[in-house]
Design an enzyme around this catalytic site. Structure first.
Site, PDB file in Angstrom:
ATOM      1  N   HIS A  32       0.838  -1.209   0.000  1.00 57.36           N
ATOM      2  CA  HIS A  32       0.000   0.000   0.000  1.00 57.36           C
ATOM      3  C   HIS A  32       0.873   1.258   0.000  1.00 57.36           C
ATOM      4  CE1 HIS A  32      -3.771   2.169   1.066  1.00 57.36           C
ATOM      5  NE2 HIS A  32      -2.990   2.930   1.823  1.00 57.36           N
ATOM      6  N   ASP A  34       0.981   5.416   0.030  1.00 57.10           N
ATOM      7  CA  ASP A  34       0.196   6.601   0.363  1.00 57.10           C
ATOM      8  C   ASP A  34       0.763   7.836  -0.308  1.00 57.10           C
ATOM      9  OD1 ASP A  34      -1.845   5.665   2.267  1.00 57.10           O
ATOM     10  OD2 ASP A  34      -0.087   4.971   3.374  1.00 57.10           O
ATOM     11  N   MET A  36       0.495  11.713  -0.852  1.00 54.25           N
ATOM     12  CA  MET A  36      -0.080  12.895  -0.199  1.00 54.25           C
ATOM     13  C   MET A  36       0.505  14.161  -0.814  1.00 54.25           C
ATOM     14  SD  MET A  36       0.112  11.721   3.757  1.00 54.25           S
ATOM     15  CE  MET A  36      -0.459  10.095   4.280  1.00 54.25           C
ATOM     16  N   MET A 136     -11.670   4.923   5.238  1.00 57.01           N
ATOM     17  CA  MET A 136     -10.644   5.464   6.140  1.00 57.01           C
ATOM     18  C   MET A 136     -11.138   5.371   7.582  1.00 57.01           C
ATOM     19  SD  MET A 136      -7.956   6.342   4.443  1.00 57.01           S
ATOM     20  CE  MET A 136      -7.133   6.862   5.957  1.00 57.01           C
TER      21      MET A 136
HETATM   22  C1  DX5 Z   1      -3.092   7.468   6.475  1.00 61.48           C
HETATM   23  C2  DX5 Z   1      -2.704   6.473   5.425  1.00 61.48           C
HETATM   24  C3  DX5 Z   1      -2.535   5.102   5.961  1.00 61.48           C
HETATM   25  C4  DX5 Z   1      -1.492   4.992   7.041  1.00 61.48           C
HETATM   26  C5  DX5 Z   1      -1.931   3.913   7.973  1.00 61.48           C
HETATM   27  O1  DX5 Z   1      -3.450   8.651   5.887  1.00 61.48           O
HETATM   28  O2  DX5 Z   1      -3.672   6.416   4.399  1.00 61.48           O
HETATM   29  O3  DX5 Z   1      -2.314   4.156   4.932  1.00 61.48           O
HETATM   30  O4  DX5 Z   1      -0.210   4.709   6.585  1.00 61.48           O
HETATM   31  O5  DX5 Z   1      -1.045   3.853   9.044  1.00 61.48           O
HETATM   32  P1  DX5 Z   1      -1.438   3.169  10.403  1.00 61.48           P
HETATM   33  O6  DX5 Z   1      -1.736   1.733  10.133  1.00 61.48           O
HETATM   34  O7  DX5 Z   1      -0.244   3.382  11.249  1.00 61.48           O
HETATM   35  O8  DX5 Z   1      -2.651   3.909  10.941  1.00 61.48           O
HETATM   36 ZN    ZN Z   2      -3.503   4.702   2.915  1.00 62.60          ZN
END
Ligand code: DX5
Ligand code: ZN
Length: 213
Positions: A32, A34, A36, A136
């Site tokens: 996965h 992320d 941003m 989320m």
């Molecule tokens: C948060 C991300 C997640 C994050 C999850 O905005 O989308 O993918 O990395 O991390 P944990 O599992 O530590 O909450």
């Molecule tokens: Zn994520």
């Protein structure tokens, strides 16, 4: 069978290749990523250049989670690179069907992500056109945040509706996932568990992944 998707956000970025190998060897199903942009979420990570390089070394499917205000800029390219899963946020686009069709045309598993406060009803009319929904369970932007239990009801509602409209729809949950909430999430209808801080930085990645499974 539930799929475990380690979120690289919590990895050691000075040793990225090593970290990717470690989660693969530990039995991860999906990687996965992320993305941003500092606009949609109050944090910055990395962009296309690094996604492409990660894709080139990953032996497991890559899941790109776009937390950016203009996801439409990247969809086609991600499809061309053979990224297996791509999701973008409902909150960021005016024309969901239009963007979904860009990914579908590239045979990408297409997902819509929802912030904790966005009701699942907002995507009911598009459920039959997508492959998965990313719920989320924290407000996006950072790893290591506290899980929000409000998602259980959202997941159950979504599952019920999907059973009528798109029985193959997969549900992914992201944020604060651990061995305590994982069983309840799967029972509510989740297929893909994303976990960052629960896996990375820990002594034994295999143990962490197995305990989630
Ligand atoms: C948060 C991300 C997640 C994050 C999850 O905005 O989308 O993918 O990395 O991390 P944990 O599992 O530590 O909450
Ligand atoms: Zn994520």
């Amino acid at each position: 069978m539930v799929k475990i998707a380690p979120s690289l956000l919590s990895a050691d970025f000075t040793n990225l290749e090593k970290e990717i190998k470690k989660v693969q060897d530990a039995g991860a199903d999906i990687l996965h990523l992320d993305i941003m942009d500092g606009h949609f979420v109050p944090n910055l990570t990395f962009g296309p250049l690094i996604i492409k390089q990660i894709k080139a070394i990953s032996k497991i499917p890559v899941d790109v989670h776009l937390m950016v205000t203009n996801p439409e800029k990247y969809l086609e390219t991600l499809g061309d690179w053979g990224i297996e899963y791509v999701s973008f946020h409902q909150e960021t686009v005016f024309h969901l069907h239009r963007q979904v069709s860009v990914l579908k045309a590239k045979n990408v598993k297409t997902g819509i992500a929802l912030n904790p406060a966005t009701p699942v009803e907002t995507i009911f009319s598009i459920l039959s056109d997508v492959d998965f929904v990313l719920i989320m369970s924290v407000n996006p932007g950072f790893g290591g945040q506290k899980f929000l239990p409000l998602v259980y009801d959202k997941i159950k509602k979504l599952r019920k509706f999907a059973d009528e409209k798109n029985p193959n729809l997969e549900i992914e949950v992201d944020g604060g996932v651990d061995d305590k909430n994982a069983p309840k999430l799967v029972k509510a209808g989740v297929h893909i568990l994303v976990a960052g801080s629960y896996i990375f930085g820990k002594e034994d990645y295999k143990k962490q992944i197995q305990s989630l499974r």
